[in-house]
Design a protein around this motif. Structure first.
Motif, PDB file in Angstrom:
ATOM      1  N   TRP A 161     120.429   7.984  20.400  1.00 12.10           N
ATOM      2  CA  TRP A 161     119.004   7.926  20.663  1.00 12.10           C
ATOM      3  C   TRP A 161     119.008   7.420  22.249  1.00 12.10           C
ATOM      4  N   THR A 162     120.107   6.759  22.781  1.00 14.66           N
ATOM      5  CA  THR A 162     119.957   6.394  24.190  1.00 14.66           C
ATOM      6  C   THR A 162     119.647   7.498  25.099  1.00 14.66           C
ATOM      7  N   PRO A 163     120.037   8.656  24.857  1.00 16.77           N
ATOM      8  CA  PRO A 163     119.473   9.846  25.653  1.00 16.77           C
ATOM      9  C   PRO A 163     117.936   9.977  25.633  1.00 16.77           C
ATOM     10  N   LEU A 164     117.155   9.526  24.638  1.00 17.64           N
ATOM     11  CA  LEU A 164     115.694   9.786  24.561  1.00 17.64           C
ATOM     12  C   LEU A 164     115.478   8.937  25.633  1.00 17.64           C
ATOM     13  N   VAL A 165     115.662   7.452  25.639  1.00 23.77           N
ATOM     14  CA  VAL A 165     115.265   6.590  26.755  1.00 23.77           C
ATOM     15  C   VAL A 165     115.397   7.073  28.061  1.00 23.77           C
ATOM     16  N   VAL A 166     116.901   7.558  28.341  1.00 27.81           N
ATOM     17  CA  VAL A 166     117.337   8.129  29.443  1.00 27.81           C
ATOM     18  C   VAL A 166     116.242   9.105  30.109  1.00 27.81           C
ATOM     19  N   GLY A 196     114.270  -4.246  41.705  1.00 29.20           N
ATOM     20  CA  GLY A 196     113.531  -5.402  41.001  1.00 29.20           C
ATOM     21  C   GLY A 196     112.042  -5.497  41.565  1.00 29.20           C
ATOM     22  N   HIS A 197     111.905  -5.278  43.014  1.00 30.67           N
ATOM     23  CA  HIS A 197     110.558  -5.387  43.354  1.00 30.67           C
ATOM     24  C   HIS A 197     109.481  -4.094  43.273  1.00 30.67           C
ATOM     25  N   ILE A 198     110.423  -2.829  43.518  1.00 31.40           N
ATOM     26  CA  ILE A 198     109.624  -1.668  43.969  1.00 31.40           C
ATOM     27  C   ILE A 198     110.024  -0.455  42.490  1.00 31.40           C
ATOM     28  N   THR A 199     111.026  -0.308  42.114  1.00 31.62           N
ATOM     29  CA  THR A 199     111.608   0.443  41.082  1.00 31.62           C
ATOM     30  C   THR A 199     111.054   0.054  39.861  1.00 31.62           C
ATOM     31  N   LEU A 200     111.582  -1.153  39.369  1.00 27.14           N
ATOM     32  CA  LEU A 200     111.171  -1.550  38.057  1.00 27.14           C
ATOM     33  C   LEU A 200     109.702  -1.705  37.823  1.00 27.14           C
ATOM     34  N   PRO A 201     108.958  -2.235  38.548  1.00 31.65           N
ATOM     35  CA  PRO A 201     107.547  -2.378  38.330  1.00 31.65           C
ATOM     36  C   PRO A 201     106.758  -1.144  38.167  1.00 31.65           C
ATOM     37  N   ALA A 202     107.417   0.199  38.834  1.00 32.30           N
ATOM     38  CA  ALA A 202     106.794   1.412  38.813  1.00 32.30           C
ATOM     39  C   ALA A 202     107.104   2.003  37.397  1.00 32.30           C
ATOM     40  N   VAL A 203     107.979   1.628  36.848  1.00 33.33           N
ATOM     41  CA  VAL A 203     108.605   2.122  35.616  1.00 33.33           C
ATOM     42  C   VAL A 203     108.788   1.188  34.337  1.00 33.33           C
ATOM     43  N   ALA A 204     108.014   0.287  34.765  1.00 32.46           N
ATOM     44  CA  ALA A 204     108.102  -0.740  33.485  1.00 32.46           C
ATOM     45  C   ALA A 204     107.120  -0.459  32.248  1.00 32.46           C
ATOM     46  N   GLY A 205     106.205   0.184  32.397  1.00 32.42           N
ATOM     47  CA  GLY A 205     105.238   0.812  31.562  1.00 32.42           C
ATOM     48  C   GLY A 205     106.217   1.829  30.649  1.00 32.42           C
ATOM     49  N   THR A 206     106.889   2.671  31.301  1.00 32.52           N
ATOM     50  CA  THR A 206     107.654   3.822  30.526  1.00 32.52           C
ATOM     51  C   THR A 206     108.703   3.094  29.791  1.00 32.52           C
ATOM     52  N   ILE A 207     109.523   2.142  30.439  1.00 32.90           N
ATOM     53  CA  ILE A 207     110.605   1.357  29.878  1.00 32.90           C
ATOM     54  C   ILE A 207     110.051   0.565  28.632  1.00 32.90           C
ATOM     55  N   ALA A 208     108.782   0.040  28.680  1.00 34.12           N
ATOM     56  CA  ALA A 208     108.498  -0.538  27.375  1.00 34.12           C
ATOM     57  C   ALA A 208     107.853   0.349  26.339  1.00 34.12           C
ATOM     58  N   ILE A 278     101.795  -5.000  25.080  1.00 30.33           N
ATOM     59  CA  ILE A 278     102.569  -4.990  26.406  1.00 30.33           C
ATOM     60  C   ILE A 278     102.637  -3.855  27.114  1.00 30.33           C
ATOM     61  N   VAL A 279     102.968  -2.609  26.383  1.00 28.80           N
ATOM     62  CA  VAL A 279     102.974  -1.356  26.815  1.00 28.80           C
ATOM     63  C   VAL A 279     101.799  -0.733  27.476  1.00 28.80           C
ATOM     64  N   ARG A 280     100.624  -1.339  26.985  1.00 28.67           N
ATOM     65  CA  ARG A 280      99.084  -0.556  27.123  1.00 28.67           C
ATOM     66  C   ARG A 280      99.022  -1.500  28.432  1.00 28.67           C
TER      67      ARG A 280
END
Length: 285
Positions: A161-166, A196-208, A278-280
């Motif tokens: 199932w890791t490919p789903l996250v990918v 940490g400052h640009i990419t992660l905040p942009a995709v944090a919702g998707t990661i969660a 958290i996701v919302r």
């Protein structure tokens, strides 16, 4: 009238696929029910009290919760790392990306059989590697060990199932505004700082969100346990889904199986609700 006509198929589908099973499970949980004769006698909360008093059922629910968090966290971390690596090497082409998604396409039963061979003490991949690098160590049957069997199942689950996250995180990375990233680079942001400052905040919702989906899928694991360990050795891999199946279809105690199902539903709700909030917040904050 026309609106009701258009909505009625969706309402009927919801009633058939959601409401009816829920009512059946709830009714069975508070009655004495066997596979052949459901709803024989109303027993109130007797099934719930018996389930809560059972060390085996409590242990299974605890094992399932710990397992779900562990494999969801592992899948999310590996998925994010892989997605970022893919995004930074887009020239690798569709062949590599397709190959990384193949585990998600393979049926869970096939995955279980594959990893049963991998962990086989008689010529399996793990046994071969151990024998080559440590000849004097002998064989090691990971799926027959009460401590490591659940780890073996978890490894197969993470691989599947890791490919789903990918896929989810990689899609979010592709949707980033390139101008923001380029501006950050011009300001001197590179490597970990840029991520940490640009990419992660942009995709944090998707990661969660990916973690939430993965967590729910992990609570439902059944196929891998059925194929790889059958809940053993002992009860070391007796996750709730397998326990429910065994209680209903081997012990024919539908009432107790329904009770365990309700308890599992409560646990899943309690565990996933904070993650959902958290996701919302990340998606709309």
């Amino acid at each position: 009238m026309q609106r009701a006509l258009f909505v009625s198929p969706s309402v009927l589908t919801l009633l058939v696929l959601a409401a009816y099973p829920l009512v059946f499970i709830a009714s069975a949980a508070f009655t004495e029910s066997s596979l052949g004769k459901p709803f024989q006698e109303f027993v109130g909360t007797a099934n719930v009290e018996t389930a809560l008093a059972s060390a085996g059922i409590r242990g299974s629910l605890l094992l399932g919760t710990g397992y779900a968090f562990a494999v969801a966290l592992a899948s999310t971390l590996l998925g994010v790392i892989t997605a970022v690596a893919l995004h930074r090497s887009l020239h690798s082409g569709p062949v590599v990306r397709t190959a990384l998604l193949l585990p998600m396409i393979v049926p869970p039963v096939v995955v279980g059989i594959l990893f049963s061979f991998v962990f086989s003490p008689s010529g399996g991949l793990l046994d071969t590697l151990i024998s080559r690098f440590t000849p004097a160590s002998g064989t090691y049957a990971i799926l027959s060990d009460t401590t490591w069997a659940i780890v073996g199942v978890g490894i197969a689950d993470v691989w599947e199932w890791t490919p789903l996250v990918v896929l989810l995180v990689f899609t979010a990375l592709l949707g980033q505004d390139p101008e923001i990233t380029e501006a950050a680079r011009l300001d001197g942001a590179r490597g970990v700082r840029l991520f940490g400052h640009i990419t992660l905040p942009a995709v944090a919702g998707t990661i969660a969100a990916a973690f939430l989906i993965r967590l729910i899928l992990a609570f439902k694991v059944f196929d891998l346990v059925y194929v790889m360990t059958s809940g053993g050795p002992g009860s070391s891999t007796l996750v709730p889904a397998y326990l429910i199946w065994r209680t209903a279809l081997q012990s024919f105690d539908v009432g107790m199986a329904a009770t365990i199902t309700l308890l599992l539903a409560v646990i899943v709700t309690v565990v996933t609700l904070p993650v959902f909030l958290i996701v919302r917040r990340l998606r709309h904050g």
